[in-house]
Design an enzyme around this catalytic site. Structure first.
Site, PDB file in Angstrom:
ATOM      1  N   GLY A   1       2.457  10.304   1.651  1.00 34.01           N
ATOM      2  CA  GLY A   1       2.967   9.731   2.903  1.00 34.01           C
ATOM      3  C   GLY A   1       4.418   9.320   2.743  1.00 34.01           C
ATOM      4  O   GLY A   1       4.792   8.750   1.719  1.00 34.01           O
TER       5      GLY A   1
ATOM      6  N   VAL B   1      20.230  11.571  -7.244  1.00 29.53           N
ATOM      7  CA  VAL B   1      21.269  12.610  -7.277  1.00 29.53           C
ATOM      8  C   VAL B   1      22.582  12.020  -7.820  1.00 29.53           C
ATOM      9  O   VAL B   1      23.165  12.544  -8.777  1.00 29.53           O
ATOM     10  CB  VAL B   1      21.486  13.216  -5.863  1.00 29.53           C
ATOM     11  CG1 VAL B   1      22.695  14.147  -5.861  1.00 29.53           C
ATOM     12  CG2 VAL B   1      20.224  13.963  -5.415  1.00 29.53           C
TER      13      VAL B   1
ATOM     14  N   ARG C   1       1.005  16.784   1.257  1.00 30.56           N
ATOM     15  CA  ARG C   1      -0.103  16.518   0.336  1.00 30.56           C
ATOM     16  C   ARG C   1      -0.675  17.890  -0.001  1.00 30.56           C
ATOM     17  O   ARG C   1      -1.216  18.565   0.870  1.00 30.56           O
ATOM     18  CB  ARG C   1      -1.150  15.620   0.991  1.00 30.56           C
ATOM     19  CG  ARG C   1      -0.623  14.215   1.284  1.00 30.56           C
ATOM     20  CD  ARG C   1      -1.727  13.285   1.749  1.00 30.56           C
ATOM     21  NE  ARG C   1      -1.252  11.913   1.803  1.00 30.56           N
ATOM     22  CZ  ARG C   1      -0.949  11.265   2.928  1.00 30.56           C
ATOM     23  NH1 ARG C   1      -1.065  11.865   4.081  1.00 30.56           N
ATOM     24  NH2 ARG C   1      -0.531  10.020   2.886  1.00 30.56           N
ATOM     25  N   SER C   2      -0.493  18.323  -1.243  1.00 29.22           N
ATOM     26  CA  SER C   2      -0.834  19.698  -1.610  1.00 29.22           C
ATOM     27  C   SER C   2      -2.254  19.810  -2.150  1.00 29.22           C
ATOM     28  O   SER C   2      -2.607  19.156  -3.129  1.00 29.22           O
ATOM     29  CB  SER C   2       0.150  20.208  -2.660  1.00 29.22           C
ATOM     30  OG  SER C   2      -0.289  21.448  -3.176  1.00 29.22           O
TER      31      SER C   2
ATOM     32  N   ASP D   1       0.385   6.474  -5.841  1.00 24.20           N
ATOM     33  CA  ASP D   1      -0.531   6.711  -6.964  1.00 24.20           C
ATOM     34  C   ASP D   1      -0.972   8.164  -7.107  1.00 24.20           C
ATOM     35  O   ASP D   1      -1.012   8.712  -8.211  1.00 24.20           O
ATOM     36  CB  ASP D   1      -1.805   5.879  -6.744  1.00 24.20           C
ATOM     37  CG  ASP D   1      -1.751   4.595  -7.544  1.00 24.20           C
ATOM     38  OD1 ASP D   1      -0.905   4.514  -8.448  1.00 24.20           O
ATOM     39  OD2 ASP D   1      -2.568   3.695  -7.257  1.00 24.20           O
ATOM     40  N   GLY D   2      -1.330   8.791  -5.968  1.00 24.76           N
ATOM     41  CA  GLY D   2      -1.786  10.185  -5.970  1.00 24.76           C
ATOM     42  C   GLY D   2      -0.687  11.094  -6.519  1.00 24.76           C
ATOM     43  O   GLY D   2      -0.949  11.996  -7.322  1.00 24.76           O
TER      44      GLY D   2
ATOM     45  N   THR E   1       5.608   3.745  -1.260  1.00 27.81           N
ATOM     46  CA  THR E   1       4.533   3.787  -0.250  1.00 27.81           C
ATOM     47  C   THR E   1       4.594   2.497   0.554  1.00 27.81           C
ATOM     48  O   THR E   1       4.836   1.426  -0.020  1.00 27.81           O
ATOM     49  CB  THR E   1       3.128   3.917  -0.874  1.00 27.81           C
ATOM     50  OG1 THR E   1       2.156   3.555   0.121  1.00 27.81           O
ATOM     51  CG2 THR E   1       2.907   3.027  -2.085  1.00 27.81           C
TER      52      THR E   1
ATOM     53  N   ASP F   1       2.219   0.967   1.613  1.00 23.15           N
ATOM     54  CA  ASP F   1       1.017   0.171   1.348  1.00 23.15           C
ATOM     55  C   ASP F   1       1.190  -0.900   0.263  1.00 23.15           C
ATOM     56  O   ASP F   1       0.371  -1.803   0.156  1.00 23.15           O
ATOM     57  CB  ASP F   1      -0.149   1.091   0.936  1.00 23.15           C
ATOM     58  CG  ASP F   1      -0.411   2.189   1.944  1.00 23.15           C
ATOM     59  OD1 ASP F   1      -0.081   1.993   3.129  1.00 23.15           O
ATOM     60  OD2 ASP F   1      -0.939   3.245   1.545  1.00 23.15           O
TER      61      ASP F   1
ATOM     62  N   ASP G   1       0.480  -0.656  -2.764  1.00 21.86           N
ATOM     63  CA  ASP G   1      -0.804  -0.695  -3.490  1.00 21.86           C
ATOM     64  C   ASP G   1      -0.737  -0.040  -4.877  1.00 21.86           C
ATOM     65  O   ASP G   1      -1.754   0.416  -5.387  1.00 21.86           O
ATOM     66  CB  ASP G   1      -1.894  -0.012  -2.640  1.00 21.86           C
ATOM     67  CG  ASP G   1      -1.579   1.456  -2.371  1.00 21.86           C
ATOM     68  OD1 ASP G   1      -0.456   1.898  -2.672  1.00 21.86           O
ATOM     69  OD2 ASP G   1      -2.458   2.168  -1.855  1.00 21.86           O
TER      70      ASP G   1
ATOM     71  N   GLY H   1      -2.276   0.525   5.517  1.00 18.74           N
ATOM     72  CA  GLY H   1      -2.358  -0.054   4.173  1.00 18.74           C
ATOM     73  C   GLY H   1      -3.387   0.657   3.312  1.00 18.74           C
ATOM     74  O   GLY H   1      -3.674   0.236   2.212  1.00 18.74           O
ATOM     75  N   ARG H   2      -3.976   1.704   3.889  1.00 18.04           N
ATOM     76  CA  ARG H   2      -5.061   2.442   3.216  1.00 18.04           C
ATOM     77  C   ARG H   2      -6.155   1.474   2.788  1.00 18.04           C
ATOM     78  O   ARG H   2      -6.691   0.791   3.647  1.00 18.04           O
ATOM     79  CB  ARG H   2      -4.507   3.230   2.013  1.00 18.04           C
ATOM     80  CG  ARG H   2      -5.372   4.440   1.668  1.00 18.04           C
ATOM     81  CD  ARG H   2      -4.752   5.213   0.521  1.00 18.04           C
ATOM     82  NE  ARG H   2      -3.590   5.960   0.929  1.00 18.04           N
ATOM     83  CZ  ARG H   2      -3.636   7.166   1.495  1.00 18.04           C
ATOM     84  NH1 ARG H   2      -4.783   7.746   1.709  1.00 18.04           N
ATOM     85  NH2 ARG H   2      -2.540   7.800   1.825  1.00 18.04           N
TER      86      ARG H   2
ATOM     87  N   LYS I   1      -4.912 -23.211  23.574  1.00 19.57           N
ATOM     88  CA  LYS I   1      -4.116 -22.014  23.285  1.00 19.57           C
ATOM     89  C   LYS I   1      -4.359 -20.923  24.322  1.00 19.57           C
ATOM     90  O   LYS I   1      -5.460 -20.828  24.876  1.00 19.57           O
ATOM     91  CB  LYS I   1      -4.483 -21.502  21.885  1.00 19.57           C
ATOM     92  CG  LYS I   1      -3.339 -20.793  21.218  1.00 19.57           C
ATOM     93  CD  LYS I   1      -3.568 -20.641  19.731  1.00 19.57           C
ATOM     94  CE  LYS I   1      -2.234 -20.361  19.065  1.00 19.57           C
ATOM     95  NZ  LYS I   1      -2.357 -20.199  17.640  1.00 19.57           N
TER      96      LYS I   1
ATOM     97  N   ARG J   1       5.455   3.892   9.548  1.00 20.29           N
ATOM     98  CA  ARG J   1       6.072   4.638   8.446  1.00 20.29           C
ATOM     99  C   ARG J   1       7.516   5.039   8.735  1.00 20.29           C
ATOM    100  O   ARG J   1       8.191   5.560   7.846  1.00 20.29           O
ATOM    101  CB  ARG J   1       5.235   5.887   8.151  1.00 20.29           C
ATOM    102  CG  ARG J   1       3.904   5.585   7.495  1.00 20.29           C
ATOM    103  CD  ARG J   1       3.679   6.431   6.272  1.00 20.29           C
ATOM    104  NE  ARG J   1       3.670   7.832   6.571  1.00 20.29           N
ATOM    105  CZ  ARG J   1       2.562   8.580   6.696  1.00 20.29           C
ATOM    106  NH1 ARG J   1       1.379   8.017   6.555  1.00 20.29           N
ATOM    107  NH2 ARG J   1       2.654   9.850   6.948  1.00 20.29           N
TER     108      ARG J   1
HETATM  109  O1  F6P Z   1      -0.164   5.684   2.292  1.00 22.79           O
HETATM  110  C1  F6P Z   1       0.568   5.527   3.448  1.00 22.79           C
HETATM  111  C2  F6P Z   1      -0.318   5.672   4.653  1.00 22.79           C
HETATM  112  O2  F6P Z   1       0.480   5.492   5.812  1.00 22.79           O
HETATM  113  C3  F6P Z   1      -1.533   4.747   4.689  1.00 22.79           C
HETATM  114  O3  F6P Z   1      -1.209   3.441   5.096  1.00 22.79           O
HETATM  115  C4  F6P Z   1      -2.438   5.475   5.633  1.00 22.79           C
HETATM  116  O4  F6P Z   1      -3.780   5.171   5.342  1.00 22.79           O
HETATM  117  C5  F6P Z   1      -2.142   6.918   5.335  1.00 22.79           C
HETATM  118  O5  F6P Z   1      -0.875   6.968   4.707  1.00 22.79           O
HETATM  119  C6  F6P Z   1      -2.118   7.805   6.558  1.00 22.79           C
HETATM  120  O6  F6P Z   1      -1.899   9.102   6.152  1.00 22.79           O
HETATM  121  P1  F6P Z   1      -1.584  10.327   7.138  1.00 22.79           P
HETATM  122  O7  F6P Z   1      -0.131  10.271   7.430  1.00 22.79           O
HETATM  123  O8  F6P Z   1      -1.937  11.527   6.368  1.00 22.79           O
HETATM  124  O9  F6P Z   1      -2.366  10.098   8.373  1.00 22.79           O
END
Ligand code: F6P
Length: 326
Positions: free
Chosen positions: A16, A29, A77-78, A108-109, A130, A132, A134, A175-176, A219, A258
């Protein structure tokens, strides 16, 4: 410059996208050239490595990109690269282009892919990017701050209208499987409740009761942040409306989180990570991930980095609860 066999390096972004990836590419660079390295940009992540989409970069190729969201190198994502055959073919392509090392900007991936290439003998450095936040080995990942600021602005706007109409709004954030964006934006946005995957929650106790006690105290709006890793946002909104009688809307913020021009924090973190990556390679050091420990940039073994996990500070969740009392 130290005597190193590494003279030609490739750089790619993978997974992502995250705001600040461009700043990292620019730093790789420019600092790479400073260290006397030749730098090659690989388009579309590992997919582009497999296809040989590799072009030499210079100082000019990265001018005017530090302020831009997304990644000028494109990302993917390959599927093929996730197989041992794919990794071997990618290593072969790096050899065809005579790349001595690879800088991988991603999560991480992407680091697992980098580790696999390293095991086959291609020197690599990973840069954590990322939204996230994470990645276990790093306190900070490129894109996290920009994404949180985007979410904060969205919550502020949603709160204005929720307040005028005396509604409850359930806002789902990315945030996955991690709740870092959710918990921090819940606190920053003054949410009435914040649900994260890291902590078990009870709808009545953690959502319905806070809404009712806020309503009884006068409120007029209720913001509930739900992390995507928890899921069930629409069902949660239905339950709230049904149990409290308060009209409840949902907003799934989605991919806007993003995008956008990176914040200062992301530009600086990305620049420091990129510079550290080429400093290591120029010194002949590889198989590392650069990372943030507190305010310092460190580097650690990629295998060790991948074995690390991050734990959310429970105090953050508790503080969020205390501050939402009305
Ligand atoms: O890892 C970043 C992220 O935006 C996550 O928060 C989300 O779960 C995922 O990627 C969404 O991926 P895609 O863009 O493939 O829908």
């Amino acid at each position: 410059m130290a005597d190193s066999k590494i003279k030609r390096i490739g750089v790619l972004t993978s997974g992502g996208d995250a705001p600040g990836m461009n700043a990292a590419i620019r730093a790789v660079v420019r600092s790479g050239l400073y260290h006397g390295l030749e730098v090659y940009g690989i388009r579309r992540g590992y997919e582009g490595l497999l296809d040989g989409e590799i072009n030499q970069m210079n100082n000019h190729s990265v001018s005017n990109i530090i302020n831009r969201g997304g990644t000028v190198l494109l990302t993917a994502r390959s599927k093929e690269f996730s197989t041992p055959e794919g990794v071997a073919r990618a290593k072969g392509m790096a050899e065809i282009f005579r790349l001595d090392a690879l800088v991988v900007i991603g999560g991480d991936g992407s680091f697992r892919g980098a580790r696999d290439l390293h095991r086959l003998g291609l020197p690599v450095i990973g840069i954590p990017a990322t939204i996230d936040n994470d990645i276990g080995c790093s306190d900070y990942t490129i894109g996290y701050d920009t994404a949180m600021n985007t979410v904060k602005e969205a919550i502020d706007r949603i709160k204005d209208t929720a307040s005028s109409h005396e509604r409850c709004s359930v806002v789902e954030v990315m945030g996955r499987n991690a709740g870092y964006i959710a918990i921090n934006c819940g606190i920053a946005g003054g949410a009435e409740a914040c649900i994260v995957p890291e902590k078990h929650f009870d709808v009545d106790e953690d959502v319905i009761k806070p809404i009712l006690s806020c309503r009884n105290a006068g409120k007029h709006h209720y913001i509930i942040i739900n992390a995507e890793g928890v899921g069930g946002t629409l069902e949660l909104a239905e339950q709230i409306q049904q149990k409290t009688g308060v009209k409840t809307t949902t907003t799934i913020l989605g991919h806007q989180q993003r995008g956008g021009s990176p914040t200062v924090r992301d530009r600086v973190a990305a620049s420091l990570f990129g510079a550290k990556a080429t400093e290591l390679l120029a010194a002949g050091i590889s198989g590392r991930v650069v990372a943030m420990r507190g305010e310092s940039v460190i580097d650690l073994d990629i295998e060790e980095a991948l074995s690390m996990t991050k734990t959310m500070d429970e105090g953050l969740i508790e503080t969020g609860k205390i501050l939402s009392l009305y």
